[in-house]
Design a protein around this motif. Sequence first.
Motif, mmCIF file in Angstrom:
data_model
loop_
_atom_site.group_PDB
_atom_site.id
_atom_site.type_symbol
_atom_site.label_atom_id
_atom_site.label_comp_id
_atom_site.label_asym_id
_atom_site.label_seq_id
_atom_site.Cartn_x
_atom_site.Cartn_y
_atom_site.Cartn_z
ATOM 1 N N ARG A 184 21.225 -35.464 -6.699
ATOM 2 C CA ARG A 184 20.598 -34.176 -6.979
ATOM 3 C C ARG A 184 20.328 -33.413 -5.684
ATOM 4 N NH1 ARG A 184 21.572 -32.929 -12.202
ATOM 5 N NH2 ARG A 184 21.260 -34.775 -13.517
ATOM 6 N N HIS B 155 17.444 -34.343 -3.512
ATOM 7 C CA HIS B 155 17.312 -35.748 -3.130
ATOM 8 C C HIS B 155 18.458 -36.225 -2.237
ATOM 9 C CE1 HIS B 155 14.640 -35.471 -6.646
ATOM 10 N NE2 HIS B 155 13.970 -36.432 -6.054
ATOM 11 N N ASP C 28 16.098 -43.505 -4.246
ATOM 12 C CA ASP C 28 15.264 -43.324 -5.431
ATOM 13 C C ASP C 28 15.839 -42.226 -6.325
ATOM 14 O OD1 ASP C 28 13.517 -45.266 -4.578
ATOM 15 O OD2 ASP C 28 12.145 -43.858 -3.623
ATOM 16 N N VAL C 29 15.888 -42.498 -7.616
ATOM 17 C CA VAL C 29 16.372 -41.525 -8.592
ATOM 18 C C VAL C 29 15.404 -41.473 -9.766
ATOM 19 C CG1 VAL C 29 18.805 -41.800 -7.977
ATOM 20 C CG2 VAL C 29 17.812 -43.259 -9.738
ATOM 21 N N HIS C 30 15.390 -40.320 -10.456
ATOM 22 C CA HIS C 30 14.515 -40.175 -11.614
ATOM 23 C C HIS C 30 15.145 -40.792 -12.860
ATOM 24 C CE1 HIS C 30 11.668 -37.726 -9.433
ATOM 25 N NE2 HIS C 30 12.625 -36.902 -9.050
ATOM 26 N N ASP C 31 16.455 -40.764 -12.924
ATOM 27 C CA ASP C 31 17.180 -41.313 -14.070
ATOM 28 C C ASP C 31 18.029 -42.471 -13.582
ATOM 29 O OD1 ASP C 31 18.843 -41.887 -16.192
ATOM 30 O OD2 ASP C 31 19.281 -39.800 -16.680
ATOM 31 N N GLU C 32 17.724 -43.669 -14.032
ATOM 32 C CA GLU C 32 18.425 -44.866 -13.572
ATOM 33 C C GLU C 32 19.925 -44.789 -13.836
ATOM 34 O OE1 GLU C 32 18.635 -48.221 -11.407
ATOM 35 O OE2 GLU C 32 16.805 -47.041 -11.768
#
Length: 201
Positions: free
Chosen positions: A97, A100, A85-89
């Motif tokens: 990060r 993460h 899972d990432v915040h920015d695709e």
Amino acid sequence: MPVQKARLSSSESLPEGSANALLASDLRALRKARGLTLSEVALSLGRSVGWLSQVERGLSTPSITDLRAFAETFGVSLSLFFGHDVHDEDERGVVVRAGHRRSLGTSDSGLVEELLSPDLGGSFEMLRSEFAPGAELKLPASRPTEEAGYVAAGQFDIEIDGVWHHLAEGDSFRFGGKPFRWKNPGEEPAVVIWVISPPVY
């Protein structure tokens, strides 16, 4: 290296979309790194070769139970499969990060590893390995890889092909296909940035 099994409930969600494609790539890389055929892994999982082939191509999504079986077969932590899972695709598959990183588990030998690479699909993997004071790998390990490391903190002793080397912060090493073992002779944790080609996790 022994790892701690993660505990995930059957209600936890599995990766979707691009994350599922990265999971598929990781599963394929793990199988190949261990020299296993589709038939051998399918037999271990109690699944068909066709199903496994679809999973490795991202066409089918394995259940939590399936992933537990994969983790057992490959000897890795279940948590390795849950970190795409990432915040920015735009960062998926490119950037990892600090908060993460995927944990590769803990072991009684005093080693904690985190995956710094976005996935296992490339020609190498990069790890952050933290060795507890006094921790050691007592029996030599050997794998068909080329490996390099940079000591980011602490003291780190590594035996390569029967020769011990004492390393301190800022030192680095490289070896390929030779038996090795390690220990942290210091009173503080040793942190080593470790690169392995091809990926073994």
